[in-house]
Design a protein around this motif. Structure first.
Motif, mmCIF file in Angstrom:
data_model
loop_
_atom_site.group_PDB
_atom_site.id
_atom_site.type_symbol
_atom_site.label_atom_id
_atom_site.label_comp_id
_atom_site.label_asym_id
_atom_site.label_seq_id
_atom_site.Cartn_x
_atom_site.Cartn_y
_atom_site.Cartn_z
ATOM 1 N N ALA A 258 0.854 -1.187 0.000
ATOM 2 C CA ALA A 258 0.000 0.000 0.000
ATOM 3 C C ALA A 258 0.885 1.230 0.000
ATOM 4 C CB ALA A 258 -0.918 -0.006 1.222
ATOM 5 N N PHE A 259 0.258 2.392 -0.242
ATOM 6 C CA PHE A 259 0.950 3.680 -0.151
ATOM 7 C C PHE A 259 0.106 4.621 0.693
ATOM 8 C CE2 PHE A 259 2.631 2.028 -4.157
ATOM 9 C CZ PHE A 259 3.991 2.240 -3.977
ATOM 10 N N LEU A 260 0.786 5.421 1.497
ATOM 11 C CA LEU A 260 0.131 6.453 2.286
ATOM 12 C C LEU A 260 0.616 7.810 1.793
ATOM 13 C CD1 LEU A 260 -1.634 7.110 4.875
ATOM 14 C CD2 LEU A 260 0.559 7.269 6.091
ATOM 15 N N SER A 261 -0.311 8.656 1.351
ATOM 16 C CA SER A 261 0.088 10.018 1.002
ATOM 17 C C SER A 261 0.204 10.825 2.283
ATOM 18 C CB SER A 261 -0.925 10.651 0.049
ATOM 19 O OG SER A 261 -2.120 10.989 0.726
ATOM 20 N N VAL A 262 1.201 11.698 2.321
ATOM 21 C CA VAL A 262 1.467 12.492 3.518
ATOM 22 C C VAL A 262 1.494 13.961 3.112
ATOM 23 C CG1 VAL A 262 3.079 12.964 5.407
ATOM 24 C CG2 VAL A 262 2.796 10.611 4.547
ATOM 25 N N ARG A 263 0.744 14.778 3.843
ATOM 26 C CA ARG A 263 0.696 16.212 3.556
ATOM 27 C C ARG A 263 0.827 16.979 4.858
ATOM 28 N NH1 ARG A 263 -4.017 19.356 0.062
ATOM 29 N NH2 ARG A 263 -3.002 21.398 0.065
ATOM 30 N N ASP A 264 1.806 17.871 4.912
ATOM 31 C CA ASP A 264 2.067 18.667 6.122
ATOM 32 C C ASP A 264 2.258 17.767 7.335
ATOM 33 O OD1 ASP A 264 1.781 21.027 4.638
ATOM 34 O OD2 ASP A 264 -0.390 21.069 4.977
ATOM 35 N N GLY A 265 2.916 16.634 7.121
ATOM 36 C CA GLY A 265 3.221 15.744 8.238
ATOM 37 C C GLY A 265 2.051 14.908 8.715
ATOM 38 N N ARG A 266 0.937 14.911 7.971
ATOM 39 C CA ARG A 266 -0.249 14.146 8.385
ATOM 40 C C ARG A 266 -0.688 13.227 7.240
ATOM 41 N NH1 ARG A 266 -1.585 19.319 10.095
ATOM 42 N NH2 ARG A 266 -3.042 19.563 8.344
ATOM 43 N N PRO A 267 -1.313 12.098 7.591
ATOM 44 C CA PRO A 267 -1.815 11.204 6.538
ATOM 45 C C PRO A 267 -2.884 11.889 5.703
ATOM 46 C CG PRO A 267 -1.759 10.085 8.676
ATOM 47 C CD PRO A 267 -1.535 11.545 8.942
ATOM 48 N N GLY A 268 -2.763 11.767 4.366
ATOM 49 C CA GLY A 268 -3.742 12.374 3.476
ATOM 50 C C GLY A 268 -4.689 11.365 2.862
ATOM 51 N N ALA A 269 -4.183 10.201 2.510
ATOM 52 C CA ALA A 269 -5.000 9.128 1.933
ATOM 53 C C ALA A 269 -4.176 7.852 1.948
ATOM 54 C CB ALA A 269 -5.448 9.456 0.509
ATOM 55 N N LEU A 270 -4.865 6.742 1.973
ATOM 56 C CA LEU A 270 -4.222 5.431 1.989
ATOM 57 C C LEU A 270 -4.735 4.634 0.803
ATOM 58 C CD1 LEU A 270 -2.420 3.427 3.703
ATOM 59 C CD2 LEU A 270 -4.577 2.624 4.683
ATOM 60 N N LEU A 297 0.678 5.333 13.514
ATOM 61 C CA LEU A 297 1.921 5.766 12.887
ATOM 62 C C LEU A 297 2.472 6.964 13.644
ATOM 63 C CD1 LEU A 297 0.845 5.568 9.130
ATOM 64 C CD2 LEU A 297 2.378 3.985 10.308
ATOM 65 N N SER A 298 3.764 6.981 13.841
ATOM 66 C CA SER A 298 4.403 8.059 14.576
ATOM 67 C C SER A 298 4.841 9.175 13.631
ATOM 68 C CB SER A 298 5.637 7.523 15.331
ATOM 69 O OG SER A 298 6.624 7.110 14.395
ATOM 70 N N GLU A 299 5.219 10.316 14.203
ATOM 71 C CA GLU A 299 5.750 11.414 13.383
ATOM 72 C C GLU A 299 7.018 10.958 12.665
ATOM 73 O OE1 GLU A 299 6.378 14.900 15.648
ATOM 74 O OE2 GLU A 299 4.274 15.143 16.230
ATOM 75 N N GLU A 300 7.794 10.114 13.325
ATOM 76 C CA GLU A 300 9.013 9.593 12.698
ATOM 77 C C GLU A 300 8.676 8.725 11.489
ATOM 78 O OE1 GLU A 300 11.609 6.297 14.472
ATOM 79 O OE2 GLU A 300 12.655 8.139 15.062
ATOM 80 N N ASP A 301 7.620 7.922 11.608
ATOM 81 C CA ASP A 301 7.175 7.120 10.461
ATOM 82 C C ASP A 301 6.785 8.018 9.296
ATOM 83 O OD1 ASP A 301 7.456 4.634 11.743
ATOM 84 O OD2 ASP A 301 5.438 4.710 12.578
ATOM 85 N N LEU A 302 5.958 9.028 9.589
ATOM 86 C CA LEU A 302 5.444 9.903 8.530
ATOM 87 C C LEU A 302 6.564 10.701 7.882
ATOM 88 C CD1 LEU A 302 2.190 11.114 10.305
ATOM 89 C CD2 LEU A 302 2.385 9.412 8.487
ATOM 90 N N ALA A 303 7.611 10.987 8.643
ATOM 91 C CA ALA A 303 8.740 11.764 8.104
ATOM 92 C C ALA A 303 9.527 10.979 7.060
ATOM 93 C CB ALA A 303 9.659 12.206 9.236
ATOM 94 N N ARG A 304 9.275 9.673 6.963
ATOM 95 C CA ARG A 304 10.003 8.855 5.985
ATOM 96 C C ARG A 304 9.377 8.959 4.590
ATOM 97 N NH1 ARG A 304 10.596 2.922 8.386
ATOM 98 N NH2 ARG A 304 11.793 2.705 6.456
ATOM 99 N N ALA A 305 8.271 9.671 4.472
ATOM 100 C CA ALA A 305 7.639 9.830 3.159
ATOM 101 C C ALA A 305 8.584 10.530 2.203
ATOM 102 C CB ALA A 305 6.336 10.629 3.292
ATOM 103 N N THR A 306 8.578 10.115 0.927
ATOM 104 C CA THR A 306 9.446 10.707 -0.078
ATOM 105 C C THR A 306 8.640 11.430 -1.129
ATOM 106 O OG1 THR A 306 9.419 8.634 -1.338
ATOM 107 C CG2 THR A 306 11.213 8.934 0.246
ATOM 108 N N TYR A 307 9.261 12.402 -1.766
ATOM 109 C CA TYR A 307 8.582 13.240 -2.761
ATOM 110 C C TYR A 307 8.933 12.775 -4.157
ATOM 111 C CZ TYR A 307 7.452 16.385 1.056
ATOM 112 O OH TYR A 307 6.973 16.912 2.221
#
Length: 307
Positions: A258-270, A297-307
């Protein structure tokens, strides 16, 4: 008197330890029954209250007793679900169990591996409460029809029929097994890359012709919930995938890529994939802000999102 009080305290402590040993199993039962993580926790907590109010000194199999208690609680919860049943069931994406791809927490990884897939949970949502109970308890947890019959207030023969009907529906609707985990991730990656690049042929190559997309936006006024069927119709949902062009995080949802979109450090969609053979047969997109905010999910997890 003090000795009696000490004995009662010891008994309570023993029951608490026994219950904690069974908590994971009971949560698994409740999650399969309800498709909701929060409601599953509520059902397990209710079983704890029931245990504390009951004399179980004569119970030979406490784990079995607790399983049937959770089953009965879940059955009552399913029967009383008014608000969800007012929504079209096909629009509802069950609560996902999520971990970040590549994490190495063995306990969490085992929990995900053993968890039921989203595609099966969607099918279970179409069953009646008694059918769902009979199928889940018997086929998934080997509870006897005699025990289940007492919960649903039917004969064992009638209970067997409930499970049989549910089993046929599950078998007819459940996708065939997919390839190994690495190949499934490659297919999911290929879908995301092709959708980002507007590669129509690339998308057709990874989508089953009869692929089904379920999008659940929650109950807000601005929410969009829909079901789309067929590869070309799914490809046409370009705006649905646009948010994943921003930061995205590879995750595992109920054992599947799966993929989780992240926006401003928060989950946007899964976006979760069900893959059979070498094709995507189902896409589940959860965009409900409330349920996304509740992901483990922690802030550290969400910070691993790539652009």
């Amino acid at each position: 008197m003090d000795q009696n009080r000490d004995n009662r305290t010891d008994d309570k402590d023993l029951l608490a330890r026994r219950f904690e040993a069974d908590r994971g199993h009971l949560r698994a039962v409740a999650y399969r029954m309800l498709g909701s993580l929060s409601e599953a926790e509520d059902a397990v907590q209710e079983a704890w209250f029931k245990l504390n109010r009951s004399d179980v000194s004569a119970v030979g199999n406490l784990s079995g007793w607790l399983t049937t208690v959770v089953g009965r609680v879940c059955l009552d919860m399913l029967r009383s679900r008014g608000s969800r049943r007012e929504d079209p069931l096909e629009y509802y994406v069950p609560d996902p169990v999520v971990r970040v791809a590549g994490t190495t927490d063995p306990e969490h990884a085992a929990e995900i591996t053993e968890s039921v897939g989203l595609a099966l949970l969607v099918v279970l949502e179409t069953l009646g409460p008694a059918e769902r109970l009979a199928f889940v308890l018997h086929d998934m947890f080997a509870v006897s029809f005699d025990e289940i019959a007492r919960i649903v207030d039917r004969t064992p023969a009638a209970t067997r029929q409930l499970a049989s009907r549910a089993r046929r529906r599950v078998q007819d609707a459940t996708p065939a097994p997919g390839p190994d985990a690495r190949r499934q991730r490659e297919i999911a990656d290929a879908f995301l890359a092709a959708s980002h690049g507007g590669d129509f042929e690339g998308l057709l190559a990874v989508l089953d012709p009869d692929v089904v997309l379920r999008a659940d936006g929650g109950r807000t006024l601005a929410a969009v919930s829909k079901v789309v069927r067929g590869a070309e119709a799914v490809i046409a949902q370009a705006l649905t995938y646009a948010r994943f062009k921003q930061a995205s995080l590879p995750v595992i949802v109920n054992g599947a890529p799966a993929f989780l979109s992240v926006r401003d450090g928060r989950p946007g969609a899964l976006m979760a994939f069900t893959i059979a053979g070498d094709r995507i047969v189902e896409l589940q997109i959860l965009a409900d802000p409330e349920r996304l905010a509740a992901l483990d999910l922690s802030e550290e997890d969400l910070a691993r999102a790539t652009y």
